[in-house]
Every structure is written in C-alpha cells, then in structure tokens.
Enzyme design. Sequence first.
Site, short mmCIF file in Angstrom:
data_model
loop_
_atom_site.label_atom_id
_atom_site.label_comp_id
_atom_site.label_asym_id
_atom_site.label_seq_id
_atom_site.Cartn_x
_atom_site.Cartn_y
_atom_site.Cartn_z
CB CYS A 353 3.24 -1.56 -3.60
SG CYS A 353 3.25 -3.62 -3.72
NE ARG A 382 1.18 -10.75 0.86
CZ ARG A 382 2.71 -10.77 1.03
NH1 ARG A 382 3.83 -11.55 1.29
NH2 ARG A 382 2.31 -9.20 0.90
CD GLN A 400 3.13 -6.56 3.97
OE1 GLN A 400 2.36 -5.56 2.69
NE2 GLN A 400 4.39 -7.16 3.49
CG ASP A 402 3.80 -2.19 3.07
OD1 ASP A 402 5.12 -2.05 2.38
OD2 ASP A 402 3.07 -2.83 1.78
CG HIS A 404 5.18 1.77 -1.20
ND1 HIS A 404 4.49 0.88 -0.36
CD2 HIS A 404 5.61 0.35 -1.88
CE1 HIS A 404 4.41 -0.18 -0.54
NE2 HIS A 404 4.93 -0.76 -1.40
CE LYS A 487 13.97 -10.12 -1.04
NZ LYS A 487 12.88 -11.02 -1.32
CG HIS A 533 8.21 -1.92 -3.33
ND1 HIS A 533 6.61 -1.64 -3.29
CD2 HIS A 533 8.64 -1.26 -4.88
CE1 HIS A 533 6.71 -2.32 -4.84
NE2 HIS A 533 7.74 -1.95 -5.44
#
Length: 660
Positions: A353, A382, A400, A402, A404, A487, A533
């Site tokens: 992000c 991670r 991911q 991912d 946004h 979330k 997100h």
Amino acid sequence: MSDVRVTIQRDSEREERVVTTGTTAADLFQGERSVVAARVAGQLKDLAYQLAEGDEVEPVEITSQDGLDILRHSTAHVMAQAVQELFPEAKLGIGPPIKDGFYYDFDVETPFTPEDLKRIEKKMQEIQKRGQKFARRPVSDDDARAELAGEPYKLELIGLKGSAAEAAEGASAEVGAGELTIYDNLDAKSGELCWKDLCRGPHLPSTRVIPAFKLMRSAAAYWRGSEKNKQLQRIYGTAWPTKDELKAYLEFLAEAEKRDHRKLGAELDLFSIPEELGSGLAVFHPKGGIIRREMENYSRRRHEDADYEFVNTPHISKEGLFETSGHLPNYAEAMFPPLEFDGQNYRLKAMNCPMHNLIFKARGRSYRELPLRLFEFGTVYRYEKSGVVHGLTRARGFTQDDSHIYCTKEQMADELDSLLTFVLDLLRDYGLDDFELELSTRDPESDKFIGEDAEWEEATEALRQAAEKQGLPLVPDPGGAAYYGPKISVQARDAIGRSWQMSTIQVDFQQPKRFGLEYTAADGSKQQPVMIHRALFGSIERFFAVLLEHYAGAFPVWLAPVQATGIPIGDDHVPYLQEFAAEAKKKGLRVDVDASSDRMQKKIRNAQRSKVPFMVIAGDEDVANGAVSFRYRDGSQKNGIPKAQAIAEILDAVERRIQV
C-alpha cells in the site's frame, strides 16, 4: 435456615425460584447431566458455587463453547497430574483450552516420546475413573507462593497477576486479574488431596465427568511464547462430550492429514521449501507453476473486466516510506530488520500500500479519475516467527493479489458493495461457496489505533452496511481491526468444513492523510480520497494451499496441471495418442502421453496418483474408428468417443470449471 430468591435464565425464558441458604448451582440443576457449570451475573462459576440472594443463574452445558472450554481445561489438569505422577521432577507451565482441545507446558530434562504419551494417557484414564473432585480454594498471593514454592513458572505468573497476565500467552487462564485461586484434586472417598494447581477455573465437578479424550502430540514451546525464554515441552490433547464426537474428530483429522498441502505438494511435484532457501520461502515446480499461472491469469482477466489498472512496485524501499505509512511504528515486529547501504536504512517490502500511494501521488488527480483501482501481484516479505511458519499458509515470502481503490466519500458505499460482490463471485469461480463475513473493529481502550473516533465510526458503518447487503452471517471481531481502519474478512469453509480467512477489505482514512493524497473536486477544491485496501486471495501461496487441500489435489480441469494423459494399450498405439495430444494442445489443452515401458495398469495407477482428470485410452478398435476411450478419476469409463468429440468434452469441462 433462611431462603434466597434466584432467577434461572434459559435462553429467553426466566424462572423465579426460592431456595434455602447453602443451595449450590449443582442442586439447582440436579439431574441435568449435561450441565457442567453455571453463569452467574455473567461470570462462569463451578457447580459447587453457593447461590446468593438475587442471583441470575444460567446453566452451562458441556456442548456449549464455554462448556467445551471447561471440559478441556479440566482435562488439561488431569494430564498435568498424570505427568507429575509419572515424572515427579516435571515443573508446571500453563494449560489452557484451545480450539478443539488443550495443551499443557512442562519443564522436563528430556523431550516426551510417543511411548511417554501412551503412559500419560493411561495414567489419565486411571485418574478419570477415580472420580477426583475439583475443589476451588481462594488464596492470598503469599499463601500461593508458599504452596507453590517448588513451581518456578507458577511463581512467575503470580507476579504477573493482572493486566500483564492477560498479555502473557495463556496466563489469564491461570491467574486472571482478581483474587488467586488454587484448585485441589480431592480423592472421591477420603477427600484427601491428590494434586493441586494454580488456576482461575471454573472446572468440572469431578474427573469422572470427562467423557472422552486423547493425547495427540508433543512439541517444543517457549515459555510464555517468547524466544527469549526457556524452551519447554508442550503436550497437546483433545476432549469431547461423547466418544462418538471424539471418534468423528479423529476421523476428521485423518482426512485433514491426507489433504495436507505440504504432503500433496511433494506427492504431486507442485512445490517445495528448500532448506537452502530458508524457512517459509517456497519454490514452485513446473506443475505447481501451471496451477499458479492459471489462478493468476483468470484473476487478471476478471480484474481487467472490472476496470482495474495494473501496476508494479519494487521489493525494497527506504525505511522512511514505512514511517510515513505508519507501518514501522505499528508493524515493525513483522518486518525484516533494516539493510544499510548508501548511508541509509532500507526495508524489504512487507506490504504494497505505501508504494501504491506514491503512484497516486505521482501527479495531480481529478475527481473524474475516481474511483482509481490499482492492482498488483506484489511479492512481500514478513518476518514470521519460526514456530508459526507453516508451509504455504504462513510463509515469510509470498505474493499478494493486492488492490487499492481510491474514491470519494460519496462513492465509498457503492464501491464497497460492488467490491464485496466481486470478491465473493471470484472466490465462487475457484470452487469456494460457503461463506461468512467477519467485521473487525477497533478496541477503544487500546492506543494502537490511529485516527479520530468519527472517522472510525463512518468507516465501520460503511463496511457493516455493505456486508449486510450480502445476506451472509456477519460475525463481530472487536479489536481485530488494522491500526489504520476497520475491515471485513471473508471466511470460507472448505470441503471438510474448515474455515479459512480469505479476502480482506479495509477502509482507510489515515494513510491518505499521512501521505497528503488529494484530488481536485468538481468545485475546484482539494479533497482527500478514501483508500480501500483489498487482497482477494490474501496471498497466492496461501490460496494455492487452501485450494490444494479443498480439492485434495484433484483440481478442477481448468486448474489441473495435466488435464489429460494418453494411455496406450500397446506400444503401437503411442503415435496415435501423440497425434491426439498434438490436436488437443492446439486447442490450448494440457495433454501428455505416457510412452514409458510400464504396463498399462501401472500407467493408469500413475495417472490416478497424479489426479489427472481424463485418462485417454486407445487400442486397436479405437485407432480403427478414429476414437478414444475415457477413464475418469472416479474409475468410470466411456468408450468409443470420436477424437473431436473427446477434445470438445475436455474443453467444455475447462470452460465450465468443473471437476470430473
């Protein structure tokens, strides 16, 4: 002897009753064998609790979640007693209930062996049959220290009593935040003390009430979950209200073991986690690469249809970027340590992000561009502790899917509606269709969450309304929000009923503010966008593992790495099947031919073990008729199919994304 008035609460029904002083909860529910404890004014109590004037009492049945926790915690105490009877030198750690079972930690000189677990389980059965009574006894801190002087870990927990204990792994089950209590295990006949433990309780009335249990395994575990502390030996067990439920659970575990993605990944040659790379870092083999590519390609097409724009970002960044985003102060323990070069600290990317924010900020934006939907297959890293790394489902390096989305506040509600529908529809396309939603909100007592109350309320309500429109169960998760916003998590059940957290959708007012993101509104003013997100798979690796276990390796035809294998009855039929495979490949199908020297039946067994959807068999009659025969994964067979029709059937199965 005076009377006291109590109220019995059962669901929505209330019953007023007058009882004599000294009446216990056990007396109140006498004859109700399924009742193992009571909830009085919202607090769980042993059945030995003596009722007081005005008490509101609710029975706790062994089949309820509280009842299961009490059963399993009581069984953990029986296990600890058995261990100390067999291994007197063992020092006690903690023994809380957990999902589907319990554990207890012990400080012993040598790790427990499978033979030790058998002995411990046998000793537990003896204790269970003795019918020892669990008796609660309040003690002062000093008295507890005196009684448990030989138990160093219990003495440490006494010092942690209160909020610090709540933060320690499992410690709240031992000491809680109020007065200390010790539970004595008393002989059923003589009342003599057999064993004791520091515990908050409550417990079952006696060991005889434990219906069915089994010890599962032992493992090393750091005291209080910290690698800085000594490594203890943890024994895991399970306990159930009936022997039939225990049997069903063990059968479920056996089925889950067959589906373990790590085992299937090796058997089907899909991926591996080489020692040379390190824990939590996987490589995908050619067959696994095909599945992953198909997963990604289908997702990419669906995102293109939904007006997402694809971006790419690097794997490393200056540390200051994550200071700006708020991740470094709030998420540092999950990030790899900094790398220093050119006189500056850099970090491996743990999330995408912040970099997507830089893309938004790279030039001026107009309201006409919104919603702006950025999408990336972004690999992140991670620093997961070694004890929690687990195959592909908990990895240190993963990709991911991912996204946004940047939109106006006026667009937020519609965007969340369409986004959640998009997520659920796409998961259904991959074969998951049993969902519930979880709404994670902030804990108002915690200081880890940033932003104003009004912003959190607005974001939470927008997510709640979007979730409710889906008509799915909505489960609250207080305190589970990200530090920057609430979330929605999609929980999906697999083929054997396990729940997996899949997609997450988060509303964020904070990062746009921290990065100074803005767009020009219709009136010419500068406004701050809302940032949403969204990770649909969560991570490709984890989703791969979930699908692998969901399908037990037998992927639907569109995902299968080999969609059909040609099996010749004799060597003379190999060229014919190779021609069939070439024609199928021109149509985009993945077809190979087993031209090895193995016998036909072994070739069939090999294809079955590889979980190939279609086995395409050809002999003299098939060749003469320009046909093939199909053998399916379930063992059924269809003979004499013209080649063009056979290819069309495989193509149809691919198009409809079905299993065969």
